[in-house]
Design a protein around this motif. Structure first.
Motif, PDB file in Angstrom:
ATOM      1  N   VAL A   1       0.851  -1.180   0.000  1.00  0.00           N
ATOM      2  CA  VAL A   1       0.000   0.000   0.000  1.00  0.00           C
ATOM      3  C   VAL A   1       0.893   1.238   0.000  1.00  0.00           C
ATOM      4  N   VAL A   2       0.685   2.122  -0.947  1.00  0.00           N
ATOM      5  CA  VAL A   2       1.464   3.354  -1.053  1.00  0.00           C
ATOM      6  C   VAL A   2       0.604   4.510  -0.563  1.00  0.00           C
ATOM      7  N   THR A   3       1.142   5.251   0.385  1.00  0.00           N
ATOM      8  CA  THR A   3       0.406   6.411   0.895  1.00  0.00           C
ATOM      9  C   THR A   3       1.172   7.677   0.540  1.00  0.00           C
ATOM     10  N   ASN A   4       0.458   8.671   0.138  1.00  0.00           N
ATOM     11  CA  ASN A   4       1.048   9.971  -0.163  1.00  0.00           C
ATOM     12  C   ASN A   4       0.729  10.924   0.974  1.00  0.00           C
TER      13      ASN A   4
END
Length: 98
Positions: free
Chosen positions: A23-26
């Protein structure tokens, strides 16, 4: 033979579970600069105490631009050897850290 196929299916199924997509969070970081309203003034309008501070603290520099706010604080832009510097002082010539 059935046990071999079953163990291969379990082994491959177990490996595919670990290969899940990360999961990539910005993160959005916003900064707000709060600055007093400065109005540009001429170099002649700068008090003598402030000019004295420039001469003593920044030997060989030249006052390029000056601004003043309602609190009688000065934002000064000086140049020395082709480089420009900005600093703040009060009306008495004391350097303010901002």
């Amino acid at each position: 033979m059935k046990k071999l196929i079953l163990s291969a299916a379990i082994l491959l199924g177990g490996l595919s579970m670990n290969a899940a997509t990360p999961v990539v969070t910005n993160q959005i970081i916003s900064s707000v600069n709060i600055q007093d309203e400065y109005t540009e003034i001429t170099a002649d309008a700068v008090p003598a105490a402030v000019k004295s501070t420039i001469e003593k603290s920044f030997v060989g520099s030249k006052l390029e631009k000056a601004w003043k706010n309602a609190k009688d604080e000065y934002k000064l832009e000086i140049s020395k050897e082709g480089k420009k510097y900005t600093f703040f002082t009060d009306a008495s010539g004391n350097i303010i850290k901002k």
